[in-house]
Write a protein that holds these residues in place. Structure first.
Motif, PDB file in Angstrom:
ATOM      1  N   LEU A 125       0.566  -1.201   0.111  1.00 20.77           N
ATOM      2  CA  LEU A 125       0.139   0.095  -0.158  1.00 20.77           C
ATOM      3  C   LEU A 125       0.853   1.187  -0.003  1.00 20.77           C
ATOM      4  CD1 LEU A 125      -2.834   1.428   0.456  1.00 20.77           C
ATOM      5  CD2 LEU A 125      -2.215   1.348   2.875  1.00 20.77           C
ATOM      6  N   HIS A 126       0.555   2.111  -0.989  1.00 21.41           N
ATOM      7  CA  HIS A 126       1.038   3.464  -0.849  1.00 21.41           C
ATOM      8  C   HIS A 126      -0.104   4.506  -0.735  1.00 21.41           C
ATOM      9  CE1 HIS A 126       4.253   6.616  -1.752  1.00 21.41           C
ATOM     10  NE2 HIS A 126       3.126   7.322  -2.216  1.00 21.41           N
ATOM     11  N   MET A 127      -0.198   5.342   0.557  1.00 21.97           N
ATOM     12  CA  MET A 127      -1.179   6.244   0.814  1.00 21.97           C
ATOM     13  C   MET A 127      -0.941   7.585   0.800  1.00 21.97           C
ATOM     14  SD  MET A 127      -4.152   6.340   3.746  1.00 21.97           S
ATOM     15  CE  MET A 127      -5.083   4.766   3.340  1.00 21.97           C
ATOM     16  N   LEU A 128      -1.313   8.616   0.036  1.00 26.40           N
ATOM     17  CA  LEU A 128      -1.190   9.919  -0.040  1.00 26.40           C
ATOM     18  C   LEU A 128      -2.400  10.583   1.036  1.00 26.40           C
ATOM     19  CD1 LEU A 128       0.242  12.187  -1.154  1.00 26.40           C
ATOM     20  CD2 LEU A 128      -1.217  12.336  -3.015  1.00 26.40           C
ATOM     21  N   LEU A 129      -1.926  11.392   1.774  1.00 32.99           N
ATOM     22  CA  LEU A 129      -2.753  12.183   2.624  1.00 32.99           C
ATOM     23  C   LEU A 129      -2.250  13.599   2.402  1.00 32.99           C
ATOM     24  CD1 LEU A 129      -5.164  12.716   4.885  1.00 32.99           C
ATOM     25  CD2 LEU A 129      -3.160  11.915   6.453  1.00 32.99           C
ATOM     26  N   GLN A 130      -3.277  14.356   2.102  1.00 35.42           N
ATOM     27  CA  GLN A 130      -3.098  15.954   2.081  1.00 35.42           C
ATOM     28  C   GLN A 130      -3.576  16.431   3.527  1.00 35.42           C
ATOM     29  OE1 GLN A 130      -0.581  16.246  -0.450  1.00 35.42           O
ATOM     30  NE2 GLN A 130      -1.644  18.537  -0.330  1.00 35.42           N
ATOM     31  N   TRP A 131      -2.550  16.910   4.262  1.00 31.95           N
ATOM     32  CA  TRP A 131      -2.753  17.152   5.852  1.00 31.95           C
ATOM     33  C   TRP A 131      -4.067  18.175   6.048  1.00 31.95           C
ATOM     34  CZ3 TRP A 131      -1.316  13.854   8.937  1.00 31.95           C
ATOM     35  CH2 TRP A 131      -1.254  14.100  10.553  1.00 31.95           C
ATOM     36  N   ASP A 132      -4.141  19.347   4.972  1.00 25.21           N
ATOM     37  CA  ASP A 132      -5.026  20.167   5.274  1.00 25.21           C
ATOM     38  C   ASP A 132      -6.113  19.970   4.281  1.00 25.21           C
ATOM     39  OD1 ASP A 132      -3.148  21.641   7.258  1.00 25.21           O
ATOM     40  OD2 ASP A 132      -1.995  21.847   5.487  1.00 25.21           O
ATOM     41  N   ASP A 133      -6.633  18.979   4.047  1.00 29.48           N
ATOM     42  CA  ASP A 133      -7.615  18.464   3.039  1.00 29.48           C
ATOM     43  C   ASP A 133      -9.046  18.777   3.969  1.00 29.48           C
ATOM     44  OD1 ASP A 133      -9.739  17.769   1.429  1.00 29.48           O
ATOM     45  OD2 ASP A 133      -8.514  16.020   0.835  1.00 29.48           O
TER      46      ASP A 133
END
Length: 249
Positions: free
Chosen positions: A189-197
């Protein structure tokens, strides 16, 4: 598989408008792909109709083709020119009203919005995979899943052993049932998270990442809102798919 039209672009890919089992789709194949050197396939998830999303999907397809990958996308149930899903549309309108009012988003609303999409989209994706992987220029597996409605990607990894690499963008709502499914998934798994979404429940995204049973899983968190994904994030995701699909390149 029914191909509606095909065209060669100036940047090394062949675009096919496909219609597997009546579902509109887009298949992009590197010109270098052949029977002797078939291209591994990445399924591209997205949040809407193909006509609206096509420019962004083609950008992703060109990036993948540069690495030797073919890509495929299907129109979501209820989106674009497909028959509307009345209950899903009603839930989507309610979600928007609650976001605008600053009200809480409960599990029941998320289930009404997401569960019907998952139950319809995943069988369509698996059927499309059966057709696309029979093409001589496409490697017969393994495949990757990239982006889109998170719960659809999770279900695909849970039920289809051909999925060997799962790239998620933590930017869509996730039912509690998806967390339970993730615990049984061991796919890298590779998960991208935009912290201020602002439209994403950060705590739930972190909970989902933690739930996965994968022995290899990476969480990449970057500052900024939903549309401020840095360029290097795409490069890191590309390297992830290269690692796990490269043996067929």
């Amino acid at each position: 598989m029914h191909t509606l039209s095909s065209r060669r672009s100036d940047d090394g890919i062949v675009e096919h408008d496909i219609d597997p089992h009546g579902v509109p789709g887009l298949l992009c194949v590197p010109e270098s792909a052949s029977l002797r050197t078939p291209a591994p396939l990445i399924l591209m998830g997205h949040p809407g109709g193909l006509r609206h999303m096509r420019p962004r999907l083609l950008l992703r397809a060109r990036r993948a083709a540069a690495d030797g990958f073919a890509t495929a996308a299907l129109e979501l149930p209820g989106a674009g020119g497909r028959r509307p899903l009345v209950d899903v549309d009603r839930a989507r309108r309610e979600l928007r009203r609650r976001i605008e009012a600053g009200a809480s988003i409960d599990d029941e609303l998320v289930d009404r919005l997401i569960a019907p999409l998952v139950s319809r989209a995943v069988p369509e994706w698996r059927s499309a995979l059966d057709a696309v992987l029979r093409l001589p220029e496409i490697a017969d597996g393994p495949v990757g899943v990239s982006g889109g409605v998170t719960a659809i990607g999770v279900r695909m990894a849970a039920v289809d052993l051909r999925v060997a690499a799962l790239g998620l963008f933590a930017g869509s709502y996730v039912p509690r049932a998806t967390l339970a499914e993730a615990r049984g998934i061991t796919t890298p798994l590779h998960m991208l998270l935009q912290w201020d979404d602002a439209g994403n429940d950060r705590d739930l995204a972190l909970e989902l990442f933690d739930a996965f049973g994968s022995s290899e899983k990476t969480l990449q968190a970057n500052l900024g809102g939903h549309t401020r994904v840095p360029a290097h994030a795409g490069e890191d995701a590309a390297r992830f798919f290269q690692r796990h699909l490269a043996r067929t390149v």
